[in-house]
Scaffold this motif. Structure first.
Motif: not given
Length: 390
Positions: A74, A78, A252-253, A274, A281-283, A285
């Motif tokens: 992460l 990020h 990202l996935r 994933v 938490y991913l796209e 954040y």
């Protein structure tokens, strides 16, 4: 014939001999429907207390390794350089619940290999439809038959690749996910909306809170009184939700964890993380992080206190994680009556690890110095006299 979920279209032709993975496969189907089959139901593997303890130790050990790898991943995604403590605080409640859920299903599919399974059915659904927005969304989505059937179907593909799987088109099952999304939008009751309005009015008073308090579990007027005694202000803090839609990023996935001689479960759980990690938490954040900086919350409290938001409120957790990174302590109050009753508890054990102090209900003294015996915050009559020693 294997049946994994309580969806009628997953059952074979009537009068067939079927194996149900658990009692949940019977839910809301009715005796008339089930009596037309010769049914065998698996007993649950965690009814064995020794196995439960063994699996607890194993899952926690994998969780700790995953936290290291996921924190690094992460940070790379990020462009940040936060500590593992930062990311673990943000992720721990979702990650531990997710890992336990997947392990349970992983074991069940491995276990049924000894049966002569002739086939099974699965709903034809893409994992993008099952990616949760945040922890709250995950907690509801993971209770649906569609979500669980999808996980079982992926595990069957990996662990029993030769088993014949018939894909079933989504029909009425599609409405289940719509209901889940609707309930997310309607999560606040009328009472909570009143509290949010009062919170907005009191947020217009510009002042810095020495101790940031949100959802303490005290009665409403007692929390206001606590604010007056401690922070010398009239203030109520309520949660905020980010309303804008965040698109799923397929690139990202498709990222992958580093491989470290992982066993089969660890390989599989990394792939699931994933695919199904919550969008916040991913796209989402970075936009959520920016959103938290505009909230009417204290920017430099000396202490943070909550009995709820550190578990289920991802906006709060992203805001608080930055404070924790700057060594501002978080005190958590007990969230309900089920703490410390079972011998082992993945959720509460990991929760207590991720806060600085934990206020428990009752006067029992625990070996863990983080746990401070107090009283039932939710129901006790509180007499707030002084804040001199805080």
């Amino acid at each position: 014939f294997l049946v994994t979920s309580a969806i009628k279209s997953l059952f074979p032709e009537k009068k067939a001999k079927i194996l149900l993975l658990g009692e949940w496969c019977k839910c809301n189907l009715g005796n008339d429907f089930l009596n037309s089959y010769k049914v065998k139901v698996l007993s649950h593997h965690w009814e064995d207390e020794n196995k439960k303890i063994k699996d607890y130790n194993y899952i926690v050990s994998v969780y700790r390794r995953i936290c290291v790898d996921l924190s690094q991943l992460l940070n790379e995604i990020h462009g940040t350089n936060f500590s593992q403590k930062y990311w673990e605080f943000l992720l721990f409640n979702w990650l531990m619940n997710f890992m336990v859920t997947i392990y349970d299903k992983f074991y069940l599919i491995n276990h049924i290999k000894k049966y002569n399974i002739i086939g099974t059915k699965s709903i034809d659904i893409h994992h993008d439809d099952l990616i949760p927005k945040n922890w709250f969304h995950f907690s509801q989505l993971s209770q649906t038959d569609l979500w669980n059937n999808y996980v079982f179907s992926v595990l069957i593909e990996k662990l029993m690749p030769n088993l014949k799987v018939t894909k079933v088109q989504r029909k009425l099952e599609k409405t289940n996910l719509k209901k889940v999304r609707f309930s997310i939008d309607q999560e606040f009751s009328f009472k909570r909306n009143i509290m949010k309005f009062i919170s907005y009015i009191t947020s217009l008073i510009k002042s810095e809170e020495k101790i940031f308090i949100i959802n303490s579990y005290l009665k409403f007027y007692e929390e206001i009184l606590l604010q007056l005694k401690i922070n010398k202000i009239l203030k109520v803090n309520c949660e905020f939700d980010y309303k804008e839609k965040i698109e799923i990023n397929k690139k990202l996935r498709s990222i992958k964890f580093s491989k470290k001689n992982d066993d089969l479960y660890t390989v599989i759980i990394k792939e699931f993380i994933v695919k199904l990690i919550p969008i916040y938490y991913l796209e989402g954040y970075k936009v959520i992080d920016s959103f938290t900086k505009k909230l009417p919350w204290s920017q430099n409290p000396k202490i943070m206190f909550t009995s709820n938001n550190h578990l289920g409120d991802d906006v709060f957790k992203i805001w608080a994680a930055q404070k924790i990174e700057n060594n501002i302590p978080l005190i958590a109050g007990q969230h309900g009556g089920a703490y410390f009753i079972p011998k082992i508890s993945t959720r509460s054990d990991i929760e207590i690890e991720n806060v600085d102090h934990f206020l428990s209900w009752g006067n029992k003294i625990y070996k863990n110095s983080k746990i401070i015996p107090l009283f039932n915050i939710k129901s006790s009559q509180l007499n707030i006299k002084s804040s001199q020693n805080i």
